[in-house]
Design an enzyme around this catalytic site. Sequence first.
Site, short mmCIF file in Angstrom:
data_model
loop_
_atom_site.label_atom_id
_atom_site.label_comp_id
_atom_site.label_asym_id
_atom_site.label_seq_id
_atom_site.Cartn_x
_atom_site.Cartn_y
_atom_site.Cartn_z
N ASP A 160 0.79 -1.22 0.00
CA ASP A 160 0.00 0.00 0.00
C ASP A 160 0.83 1.28 0.00
O ASP A 160 0.64 2.15 -0.86
CB ASP A 160 -0.96 -0.03 1.20
CG ASP A 160 -1.93 1.13 1.21
OD1 ASP A 160 -1.49 2.26 1.48
OD2 ASP A 160 -3.13 0.91 0.95
N MET A 188 -5.20 2.25 -0.32
CA MET A 188 -5.10 1.56 -1.62
C MET A 188 -5.46 0.09 -1.49
O MET A 188 -6.11 -0.48 -2.38
CB MET A 188 -3.69 1.72 -2.20
CG MET A 188 -3.28 3.16 -2.41
SD MET A 188 -4.56 4.14 -3.26
CE MET A 188 -3.85 5.77 -3.15
N ASP A 189 -5.05 -0.56 -0.41
CA ASP A 189 -5.47 -1.95 -0.17
C ASP A 189 -6.98 -2.05 -0.06
O ASP A 189 -7.63 -2.90 -0.69
CB ASP A 189 -4.84 -2.48 1.11
CG ASP A 189 -3.44 -3.02 0.91
OD1 ASP A 189 -3.12 -3.46 -0.21
OD2 ASP A 189 -2.65 -3.01 1.87
N THR A 190 -7.56 -1.20 0.78
CA THR A 190 -8.99 -1.28 1.03
C THR A 190 -9.80 -0.96 -0.21
O THR A 190 -10.76 -1.66 -0.56
CB THR A 190 -9.39 -0.34 2.17
OG1 THR A 190 -8.56 -0.59 3.32
CG2 THR A 190 -10.84 -0.52 2.57
#
Length: 438
Positions: A160, A188-190
């Site tokens: 991320d 960004m991951d989520t």
Amino acid sequence: MAQERPFKRFPLHEPRPAGAETPLQGLRVVDFTHFVAGPFCTMMLGDLGADVIKIEGVRGDDFRHYPPAEPDLGGEGAPFLWTNRNKRSITLNLKSDAGLSVARALVAQADIVVENFSTGVMERLGLGYDVLSRDRPELIYCSVSAYGRTGAFADRLGFDPVIQAESGFISMNGYADRDGVRAQSIIMDTSTGIMACNAVLAAVVARDRTGKGQRVDLSLYDTAMSMIGFATMQYLLSGVVPKRNGNTSNDTSPTGVFHAKDTPFYISCSSTTIFQRLFRAIGRPDVAEDPDFQDRGGRLRRREELFAILDAAFAQEVWAHWGPLLREAGVAAGEVRSLPDALNSDVTRESGLVTRIPHPTAGEIPNLALPFHFSETPVADPVAAPSIGQHSREVLEEVLGFSDEDIAALSDAGAFGARPMPARRPEADARETVKATA
């Protein structure tokens, strides 16, 4: 005396209406994901009612071990709970032929496969889309990666904060006199997990129409370029490079953090109408009607002057005065809260986002719901993230129809590693506890 855990202040989860269907009822997901982006996608599918079977290696998902370690969770950390609700866990040794045979048998019963291994891993295991789709053309196969599964960057490892840096996101955040700042939340991951869930659901709709499955490819980098927002279009069309302005805005003024007598709060003044409402609310109609402030350019040029007027006014009263006044005036404003303050706020409590749910070893754990509200097909009741391999026997018996002898033979062949198989189906696990409290 032991300090009360913060989540104990929140209510128990209120069960969904008995007998109501869920949006994804009847769909089965085989989940080969770990850490955040992939598991967040599959948790959303589980919340929506799909049967999500999480395949873990014999050591489990590494995200189980993020700090701080919780004794009530067997030494695992709370972060794993955040991305793995409403799943069943089975441990498989995918380095063994026997373990791979079980994985393939599960895929044969699945509507959807989601994976986020490094590029090439699933293919080396014989679990790539090209192989699986030959026998299951209706299979929806979602791959989540850092830079995509094809092209010159497919082999790159990415996390991320690295993606935040490379996408330009960091360059936009912070103050002009120092380096840009990453967002501490793993945005960004989520967001990639959310994008992946949307893509899977679109593939389900397409399959309902055509009868054909497909491969869905999501990357953190591509998602990050979407998360930059409209600044991409401002640059591509006008050549405008976004500047770091701290808590103020490149596009609107006065937007930023102000201070009441007792606390900071944020105002977003995104239009001339809201600008006029704001200055009338503080008793300055002369500023609201000043011809030089009737367009964005004028307000941006004289930003410091406008901030000085507002700072002087807001310092005279507490937030309990300004909050209701600005709300009544139609100005978007809110306290700058800490995470504990936000979780305990009236807004969070009103929404019912935080509740307590049963857990087989901890007794109870906190639960943070997703923002889904359906009038006819409410989401599934939350079931705590499973312990490693908690549902191995249950899945083998219920999904694959294996007998005790079948399971014993697979165990002898190394399918499950050294972890002991649950002696019985866990009728008394959290899934049943939820039913009992309904």
